[in-house]
Write a protein that holds these residues in place. Structure first.
Motif, PDB file in Angstrom:
ATOM      1  N   THR A 172       0.815  -1.226   0.000  1.00 56.77           N
ATOM      2  CA  THR A 172       0.000   0.000   0.000  1.00 56.77           C
ATOM      3  C   THR A 172       0.846   1.272   0.000  1.00 56.77           C
ATOM      4  OG1 THR A 172      -0.121   0.046   2.432  1.00 56.77           O
ATOM      5  CG2 THR A 172      -1.832  -1.190   1.251  1.00 56.77           C
ATOM      6  N   ARG A 173       2.167   1.088   0.182  1.00 54.56           N
ATOM      7  CA  ARG A 173       3.104   2.214   0.262  1.00 54.56           C
ATOM      8  C   ARG A 173       2.757   3.168   1.400  1.00 54.56           C
ATOM      9  NH1 ARG A 173       4.690   3.693  -6.060  1.00 54.56           N
ATOM     10  NH2 ARG A 173       5.829   1.741  -6.431  1.00 54.56           N
ATOM     11  N   ALA A 174       2.258   2.603   2.492  1.00 53.98           N
ATOM     12  CA  ALA A 174       1.930   3.413   3.663  1.00 53.98           C
ATOM     13  C   ALA A 174       3.179   4.041   4.265  1.00 53.98           C
ATOM     14  CB  ALA A 174       1.217   2.548   4.706  1.00 53.98           C
ATOM     15  N   PHE A 175       4.346   3.474   3.977  1.00 49.40           N
ATOM     16  CA  PHE A 175       5.604   4.008   4.526  1.00 49.40           C
ATOM     17  C   PHE A 175       5.877   5.425   4.033  1.00 49.40           C
ATOM     18  CE2 PHE A 175       6.550   1.557   0.678  1.00 49.40           C
ATOM     19  CZ  PHE A 175       7.279   2.464  -0.075  1.00 49.40           C
ATOM     20  N   LEU A 176       5.231   5.824   2.937  1.00 47.60           N
ATOM     21  CA  LEU A 176       5.461   7.159   2.387  1.00 47.60           C
ATOM     22  C   LEU A 176       4.941   8.259   3.308  1.00 47.60           C
ATOM     23  CD1 LEU A 176       4.527   6.526  -1.357  1.00 47.60           C
ATOM     24  CD2 LEU A 176       6.816   6.767  -0.381  1.00 47.60           C
ATOM     25  N   LYS A 177       4.011   7.904   4.216  1.00 44.14           N
ATOM     26  CA  LYS A 177       3.444   8.903   5.118  1.00 44.14           C
ATOM     27  C   LYS A 177       4.498   9.493   6.056  1.00 44.14           C
ATOM     28  CE  LYS A 177      -1.085   6.632   5.185  1.00 44.14           C
ATOM     29  NZ  LYS A 177      -2.075   5.897   6.024  1.00 44.14           N
ATOM     30  N   SER A 178       5.542   8.728   6.327  1.00 48.29           N
ATOM     31  CA  SER A 178       6.565   9.202   7.259  1.00 48.29           C
ATOM     32  C   SER A 178       7.799   9.755   6.547  1.00 48.29           C
ATOM     33  CB  SER A 178       6.991   8.057   8.192  1.00 48.29           C
ATOM     34  OG  SER A 178       7.520   6.969   7.450  1.00 48.29           O
ATOM     35  N   LEU A 179       7.677   9.956   5.225  1.00 47.72           N
ATOM     36  CA  LEU A 179       8.805  10.444   4.435  1.00 47.72           C
ATOM     37  C   LEU A 179       8.443  11.729   3.705  1.00 47.72           C
ATOM     38  CD1 LEU A 179       9.943   7.112   2.699  1.00 47.72           C
ATOM     39  CD2 LEU A 179      10.940   8.149   4.735  1.00 47.72           C
ATOM     40  N   SER A 180       9.425  12.556   3.474  1.00 50.44           N
ATOM     41  CA  SER A 180       9.279  13.710   2.587  1.00 50.44           C
ATOM     42  C   SER A 180       9.917  13.319   1.264  1.00 50.44           C
ATOM     43  CB  SER A 180       9.974  14.939   3.188  1.00 50.44           C
ATOM     44  OG  SER A 180       9.393  15.302   4.419  1.00 50.44           O
ATOM     45  N   VAL A 181       9.157  12.641   0.419  1.00 47.56           N
ATOM     46  CA  VAL A 181       9.703  12.041  -0.794  1.00 47.56           C
ATOM     47  C   VAL A 181       9.943  13.117  -1.855  1.00 47.56           C
ATOM     48  CG1 VAL A 181       9.335  10.312  -2.596  1.00 47.56           C
ATOM     49  CG2 VAL A 181       8.466   9.914  -0.288  1.00 47.56           C
ATOM     50  N   PRO A 182      11.146  13.156  -2.424  1.00 52.05           N
ATOM     51  CA  PRO A 182      11.424  14.145  -3.471  1.00 52.05           C
ATOM     52  C   PRO A 182      10.731  13.746  -4.770  1.00 52.05           C
ATOM     53  CG  PRO A 182      13.273  12.652  -3.249  1.00 52.05           C
ATOM     54  CD  PRO A 182      12.307  12.296  -2.148  1.00 52.05           C
ATOM     55  N   SER A 183      10.643  14.690  -5.673  1.00 51.84           N
ATOM     56  CA  SER A 183      10.059  14.398  -6.980  1.00 51.84           C
ATOM     57  C   SER A 183      11.133  13.819  -7.898  1.00 51.84           C
ATOM     58  CB  SER A 183       9.481  15.680  -7.586  1.00 51.84           C
ATOM     59  OG  SER A 183      10.502  16.666  -7.713  1.00 51.84           O
ATOM     60  N   GLY A 184      10.697  13.368  -9.054  1.00 54.77           N
ATOM     61  CA  GLY A 184      11.637  12.891 -10.055  1.00 54.77           C
ATOM     62  C   GLY A 184      12.104  11.465  -9.830  1.00 54.77           C
ATOM     63  N   PRO A 185      13.197  11.074 -10.488  1.00 53.31           N
ATOM     64  CA  PRO A 185      13.698   9.699 -10.408  1.00 53.31           C
ATOM     65  C   PRO A 185      14.017   9.248  -8.980  1.00 53.31           C
ATOM     66  CG  PRO A 185      14.766  10.878 -12.193  1.00 53.31           C
ATOM     67  CD  PRO A 185      13.978  11.898 -11.432  1.00 53.31           C
ATOM     68  N   ALA A 186      14.534  10.152  -8.137  1.00 46.86           N
ATOM     69  CA  ALA A 186      14.866   9.783  -6.757  1.00 46.86           C
ATOM     70  C   ALA A 186      13.614   9.350  -6.010  1.00 46.86           C
ATOM     71  CB  ALA A 186      15.535  10.956  -6.035  1.00 46.86           C
ATOM     72  N   GLY A 187      12.532  10.093  -6.183  1.00 46.04           N
ATOM     73  CA  GLY A 187      11.282   9.747  -5.516  1.00 46.04           C
ATOM     74  C   GLY A 187      10.733   8.417  -6.010  1.00 46.04           C
ATOM     75  N   ARG A 188      10.799   8.196  -7.312  1.00 45.46           N
ATOM     76  CA  ARG A 188      10.313   6.927  -7.869  1.00 45.46           C
ATOM     77  C   ARG A 188      11.147   5.764  -7.342  1.00 45.46           C
ATOM     78  NH1 ARG A 188       9.629  10.250 -12.459  1.00 45.46           N
ATOM     79  NH2 ARG A 188      11.635   9.609 -13.356  1.00 45.46           N
ATOM     80  N   GLY A 189      12.450   5.977  -7.256  1.00 46.19           N
ATOM     81  CA  GLY A 189      13.327   4.924  -6.732  1.00 46.19           C
ATOM     82  C   GLY A 189      13.010   4.585  -5.289  1.00 46.19           C
ATOM     83  N   ILE A 190      12.758   5.608  -4.483  1.00 46.84           N
ATOM     84  CA  ILE A 190      12.436   5.380  -3.070  1.00 46.84           C
ATOM     85  C   ILE A 190      11.139   4.587  -2.944  1.00 46.84           C
ATOM     86  CG2 ILE A 190      11.693   6.550  -0.951  1.00 46.84           C
ATOM     87  CD1 ILE A 190      13.713   8.756  -1.643  1.00 46.84           C
ATOM     88  N   ARG A 191      10.147   4.913  -3.765  1.00 47.98           N
ATOM     89  CA  ARG A 191       8.870   4.196  -3.725  1.00 47.98           C
ATOM     90  C   ARG A 191       9.059   2.723  -4.077  1.00 47.98           C
ATOM     91  NH1 ARG A 191       7.575   9.161  -6.151  1.00 47.98           N
ATOM     92  NH2 ARG A 191       6.152  10.440  -4.884  1.00 47.98           N
TER      93      ARG A 191
END
Length: 267
Positions: A172-191
């Motif tokens: 569900t990618r619920a872990f994203l709630k505790s992150l400030s995910v950047p945009s672009g390729p870095a954000g996609r990689g983190i997801r």
């Protein structure tokens, strides 16, 4: 505001404390990366060290500057444990049920981090750490107590539930709630790394929980062999070496995710 809440707020406002907690995510990533590599070694036919925290810490201790790194692990994970406790104290969700659920999650995570920090401290001070042996001793002690079978089954179900929670959190990618995910390729990689890593860790933890249940039902504490036993048991499944390799690779990915988490976690 209570004194405990005020102290927790003050700790979270400390730049040094936040940096130490972020270091905790880095060392957590290092340990998962090493455990994943050990699991891959076992999957490809190597003997491998223990595929758990003690095996990973043993590799750290044998590395150049290993003792220094062990103390960094102790400090980082201890800070991360204290951070989780402070998160539990300052949790203010207006829904009482959710508030206490989050508090339980934070405290459970703090206990896990503190346990690994304790194991690292044992190794750093010259002691021997055997996570698998400790798990077996714990199971034997519990089985010998009144209602031990029921209690060990309860432990196994709880651990398996944690594994399921990791899988769900990854899907569900619920872990994203505790992150400030950047945009672009870095954000996609983190997801992607977070999803793969959480699912892999959930599988490993879930199998460890099942082994507790097996130990209870067979009255054999040796069946509960912790993360190392859980990963090695995967190799005995149909296409087990492939499954173990994939889970090991997933744990490596989870380690890389922890590196990114150290940078982007909301603190």
């Amino acid at each position: 505001m209570t004194s405990a809440s005020a102290a927790a707020d003050k700790a979270q406002d400390s730049t040094a404390f936040r940096v130490a907690a972020r270091v905790g995510y880095v060392v957590l990533g290092l340990l998962h990366l090493l455990i994943g590599v050990i699991a891959i070694t076992i999957a490809t036919g190597g003997a491998g060290d223990s595929a758990d925290q003690s095996g990973a810490l043993g590799q750290v201790a044998a590395a150049p500057a290993g003792m220094f790194l062990l103390w960094v692990i102790v400090v980082g994970l201890a800070a991360l444990a204290i951070w989780q406790i402070s998160e539990a104290i300052v949790e203010r969700n207006p829904d009482a049920k959710k508030r206490w659920g989050y508090r339980a999650k934070h405290l459970g995570t703090a206990v896990a981090y503190a346990a690994i920090a304790g194991t690292a401290y044992t190794v750093a001070t010259g002691g021997q750490a055997d996570s698998s042996g400790q798990t077996k001793n714990f199971s034997a002690t519990l089985l010998a107590s009144p209602g031990g079978v029921f209690l060990l089954v309860l432990v196994g179900v709880a651990v398996a539930a944690v594994g399921v929670a990791f899988v769900v959190r990854g899907i569900t990618r619920a872990f994203l709630k505790s992150l400030s995910v950047p945009s672009g390729p870095a954000g996609r990689g983190i997801r992607v790394f977070g999803t793969v890593g959480y699912v892999a860790k959930g599988i490993a933890v879930g199998v460890a929980g099942i082994l507790f249940v097996v130990a209870a039902l067979t009255h054999d504490p040796n069946a509960a062999s912790g993360l190392d036993g859980a990963l090695r048991s995967l190799a005995g499944l149909p296409f087990g070496q492939i499954v173990l390799w994939l889970v090991g690779a997933g744990l490596v990915v989870y380690g890389l995710f922890c590196f990114a988490r150290s940078r982007y976690a909301r603190m």
